[in-house]
Design a protein around this motif. Structure first.
Motif, PDB file in Angstrom:
ATOM      1  N   ALA A  12       4.812  -1.485  -1.067  1.00 64.00           N
ATOM      2  CA  ALA A  12       3.656  -0.646  -0.726  1.00 64.00           C
ATOM      3  C   ALA A  12       2.336  -1.406  -0.762  1.00 64.00           C
ATOM      4  O   ALA A  12       1.505  -1.260   0.145  1.00 64.00           O
ATOM      5  N   TYR A  49      -0.266   5.744   2.588  1.00 62.54           N
ATOM      6  CA  TYR A  49      -0.059   4.562   3.435  1.00 62.54           C
ATOM      7  C   TYR A  49       1.396   4.126   3.337  1.00 62.54           C
ATOM      8  O   TYR A  49       1.925   3.901   2.242  1.00 62.54           O
ATOM      9  N   ASP A  50       2.041   4.022   4.501  1.00 64.66           N
ATOM     10  CA  ASP A  50       3.438   3.595   4.570  1.00 64.66           C
ATOM     11  C   ASP A  50       3.491   2.142   5.024  1.00 64.66           C
ATOM     12  O   ASP A  50       3.134   1.823   6.162  1.00 64.66           O
ATOM     13  N   ARG A  51       3.925   1.246   4.155  1.00 65.84           N
ATOM     14  CA  ARG A  51       3.866  -0.181   4.434  1.00 65.84           C
ATOM     15  C   ARG A  51       4.764  -0.628   5.590  1.00 65.84           C
ATOM     16  O   ARG A  51       4.306  -1.377   6.475  1.00 65.84           O
ATOM     17  N   THR A  93      -0.948   5.404   8.178  1.00 69.77           N
ATOM     18  CA  THR A  93      -1.503   6.235   7.107  1.00 69.77           C
ATOM     19  C   THR A  93      -1.407   7.696   7.533  1.00 69.77           C
ATOM     20  O   THR A  93      -1.806   8.068   8.651  1.00 69.77           O
ATOM     21  N   THR A  94      -0.866   8.517   6.625  1.00 67.24           N
ATOM     22  CA  THR A  94      -0.690   9.942   6.912  1.00 67.24           C
ATOM     23  C   THR A  94      -1.610  10.750   6.008  1.00 67.24           C
ATOM     24  O   THR A  94      -1.670  10.513   4.794  1.00 67.24           O
ATOM     25  N   LYS A 108      12.419   3.414  -1.479  1.00 64.28           N
ATOM     26  CA  LYS A 108      13.525   3.379  -0.527  1.00 64.28           C
ATOM     27  C   LYS A 108      14.521   2.306  -0.967  1.00 64.28           C
ATOM     28  O   LYS A 108      14.157   1.349  -1.640  1.00 64.28           O
ATOM     29  N   ASN A 151       7.898  -5.030   2.809  1.00 59.96           N
ATOM     30  CA  ASN A 151       8.018  -3.578   2.638  1.00 59.96           C
ATOM     31  C   ASN A 151       7.322  -3.006   1.407  1.00 59.96           C
ATOM     32  O   ASN A 151       7.112  -1.792   1.352  1.00 59.96           O
ATOM     33  N   SER A 188       5.791   0.792   8.295  1.00 58.90           N
ATOM     34  CA  SER A 188       5.281   1.176   9.622  1.00 58.90           C
ATOM     35  C   SER A 188       3.807   0.842   9.783  1.00 58.90           C
ATOM     36  O   SER A 188       3.281   0.850  10.899  1.00 58.90           O
ATOM     37  N   THR A 248       7.570   1.971  -1.000  1.00 64.95           N
ATOM     38  CA  THR A 248       6.977   1.573   0.283  1.00 64.95           C
ATOM     39  C   THR A 248       5.706   2.353   0.620  1.00 64.95           C
ATOM     40  O   THR A 248       5.028   2.032   1.598  1.00 64.95           O
ATOM     41  N   VAL A 249       5.408   3.371  -0.175  1.00 59.22           N
ATOM     42  CA  VAL A 249       4.263   4.242   0.109  1.00 59.22           C
ATOM     43  C   VAL A 249       3.323   4.240  -1.086  1.00 59.22           C
ATOM     44  O   VAL A 249       3.768   4.216  -2.234  1.00 59.22           O
ATOM     45  N   HIS A 295       5.493   6.303  -5.754  1.00 63.98           N
ATOM     46  CA  HIS A 295       6.077   7.224  -4.795  1.00 63.98           C
ATOM     47  C   HIS A 295       7.562   6.890  -4.673  1.00 63.98           C
ATOM     48  O   HIS A 295       7.970   5.743  -4.900  1.00 63.98           O
TER      49      HIS A 295
END
Length: 617
Positions: free
Chosen positions: A339, A492-494, A499-500, A559, A337, A496, A574-575, A556
């Motif tokens: 990042a 980038y969300d590790r 990338t948003t 969680k 999890n 999932s 995680t991001v 960031h």
């Protein structure tokens, strides 16, 4: 110079009852001084005593005393004051019978078994935890005599346990030769370890005690948990054993501070009288600490009342039994999890190596485990946001009235209108997008509109510790024009693996400040998390000048993950901002365009803007 015998002399004129002859007192003082000077374990503390003796014995006005008990008390007080050692004591004991150390007589096997079973208490507790209580530390010679029986009745039953509680709460006597004998059972065969140094004053000899290369039976080793119990009654050799094991990092000591006895104390008769002086004739100096437990006692790692020590020890051992699984699960969570994938995998492997090397073998509580885990994770990753954390549940939503929202906003934001129509806006935390969206109109009316029509704006984030990043796109959008959508960042969300894109919003509540007017952002080493993301974007896109200090280099918003059912929780970022060149600001922080101390940043910004506007006139 010490005041011992001057003090004695000044106190010896005490009345007219049963005075002892001055020559008797003089001889007593002389004998006392000689015994102390020849036998006291710390001769360096006796400087000046000879001169004091001469002063006391030549004083013709004194040296009379009403009775023997009073004389003994006065002499004790004097010599203790001189040497600063309460163990030195003069006593008057006309019926004193010297104590002969008990010798183990030749006994038939069945009686020897009974003696050992009485003096050593043994039990196997739940969870395969061994319990052993010894009330007298046997010397090496005696231990060798009864060795086979000790192995059969005690030690072989302990060897197979998963952990051992060694109870010294009632141990007040022992033989110095038993120290290396006991300690060695909890060390490796090699290398030999220097565990203690004993200085004997009468023989003026120093003996270094080492772990023993050969022992009867097997060793307990260095891996399995060992907890030593102590109390205020733990005294002498037992203190030395506990102190050695504690400072070798082999045992955790639980209980009360010990008595502060001595490694060796002897009692000397003063001449042909019934007076005696008790003198510590040897001293222990630990080679690891360079200090001793004598007089002051030793402080346990976990201080509890003696009666609570056993239960506390069991809790510690049960916690340590869970540690390997906790560390394994922690490593898995980070690897899956964190990042930055490569860093997370490296941290996970190194964390498991620390566990395998016994780095977590001495934890004494859940909080001490969390503290060490957090320190290790920071060291391994360089990320202060990756840590053990508490699982604080979110506050339930509050149904505020519009009036309450207005008051809340007034204390959360600070605005001002400075010289040359320069706006000033300060807020110390970013809010969640959904929460901000619900009160956006109120914020616009009571905050934003106050700075909207200024010619330049200073946004003060020097005390902004971050918060959620969900509102970052919206806040950034106010400083860009609506005619063009701008890519602010990629996140980038590790977990999932997605990338948003973070884009400016086409529609906002209230008017935009636009992209033309001057914007300065103030930062400090406190500026963190979501605030750093905002600073990073505005600097990267050239929209703002940054003045102040390099930011915190946080992450960031992390969680929270539970570590199995252990009650331990992990805070894992995680991001991360998606760049091809590694971390964007995470860990390193963001360097300002103009570095100045945080407390000088506002005046620097005002000076730059005022100079700019002055040049336009």
């Amino acid at each position: 110079m010490a005041k011992t015998f001057i003090l004695v002399a000044s106190l010896l004129v005490l009345g007219n009852v049963s005075f002892m002859h001055a020559s008797f007192s003089t001889g007593l003082i002389t004998d006392l001084a000689k015994i102390v000077m020849d036998n006291y374990c710390s001769p360096e503390k006796l400087v000046g005593m000879k001169e004091d003796i001469e002063a006391a014995t030549s004083n013709t006005e004194v040296l009379n005393i009403p009775d023997a008990e009073s004389l003994a008390n006065v002499l004790s007080s004097g010599v203790q004051t001189t040497v600063s050692d309460p163990r030195l004591k003069v006593s008057y004991e006309p019926n004193y019978v010297p104590v002969v150390p008990p010798q183990l007589p030749p006994l038939p096997p069945e009686q020897l078994v009974a003696v050992l079973q009485t003096s050593i208490k043994l039990d196997i507790l739940e969870g395969n935890i061994g319990y052993m209580r010894i009330d007298h530390i046997l010397g090496e010679e005696v231990a060798e005599k009864v060795g086979p029986l000790l192995l059969e009745l005690v030690w072989n039953k302990i060897l197979s346990t998963s952990a051992l509680i060694f109870d010294l709460r009632y141990t007040g006597t022992g033989d110095v030769s038993g120290i290396p004998y006991i300690v060695s059972y909890f060390t490796e065969v090699e290398p030999l370890i220097h565990i203690d140094t004993i200085y004997d004053r009468p023989s003026n000899s120093t003996t270094k005690l080492f772990s023993m290369p050969a022992l009867l039976g097997e060793r307990y080793g260095v891996i399995k948990p060992l907890v030593v119990l102590t109390s205020k009654n733990t005294k002498g050799i037992a203190e030395d054993v506990a102190y050695c094991l504690q400072n070798l990092k082999r045992a955790t000591v639980v209980g009360e501070k010990t008595a502060g006895g001595s490694v060796k104390v002897d009692k000397f008769k003063l001449g042909d009288t019934d007076f005696y002086v008790t003198v510590p004739t040897a001293k222990s100096i630990n080679p690891i600490t360079g200090s001793t437990w004598e007089v002051t006692g030793m402080t346990p790692d976990v201080e509890v009342n003696a009666e609570d020590a056993l239960a506390t020890a069991i809790k510690i051992i049960n916690l340590r039994a869970q540690v390997p699984a906790i560390i394994e699960e922690t490593a898995t969570l980070i690897a899956n999890n964190y990042a930055f994938e490569n860093i997370g995998a490296d941290v996970a492997e190194k964390l498991k190596e620390l566990q395998a090397n016994g780095e977590y073998s001495m934890v004494i509580s859940k909080s001490s485990l969390e503290t060490k885990l957090s320190a290790d994770l920071k060291t391994l990753s360089g990320d202060k946001s990756l840590k053990a954390d508490s699982n604080i549940p979110p506050l339930p939503p509050v149904d505020y009235s519009p009036e309450m929202y207005i008051e809340l906003i007034k204390v959360s934001f600070h605005t001002d209108l400075l010289e040359n129509n320069i706006g000033y806006l300060r807020f110390d935390m970013f809010g969640d997008f959904e929460e901000v969206k619900a009160i956006a109109q109120i914020i616009v009316e009571h905050v934003w509109n106050k700075v909207l029509n200024t010619d330049a704006l200073i946004v003060d984030l020097r005390n902004n510790i971050g918060g959620p990043t969900t509102a970052i796109a919206g806040f950034c959008s106010y400083f860009f024009d609506a005619d063009k959508q701008i890519l602010l960042d990629k996140l980038y969300d590790r977990p999932s693996g997605t990338t948003t894109e973070l884009l400016t919003l086409p529609e906002l509540t209230g008017e935009r400040y636009g992209s033309k007017k001057s914007l300065i952002i103030l930062t400090s080493k406190v500026t963190a998390s979501a605030a750093e993301e905002f600073v990073y974007i505005m600097k990267k896109l050239g929209r703002a000048m940054i003045i102040g200090e390099t930011t915190a280099g946080a992450s960031h918003p992390p969680k929270i993950f539970p570590v199995g059912d252990s009650g331990v929780f992990l805070s894992i970022p995680t991001v991360h901002s998606d760049t091809t060149a590694g971390p964007a600001w995470e860990g390193a922080g963001i360097a300002p365009h103009i570095p100045v101390p945080a407390d000088a940043a506002l005046e620097t910004a005002k000076g730059i803007l005022n100079k700019h506007f002055a040049g336009q006139q």
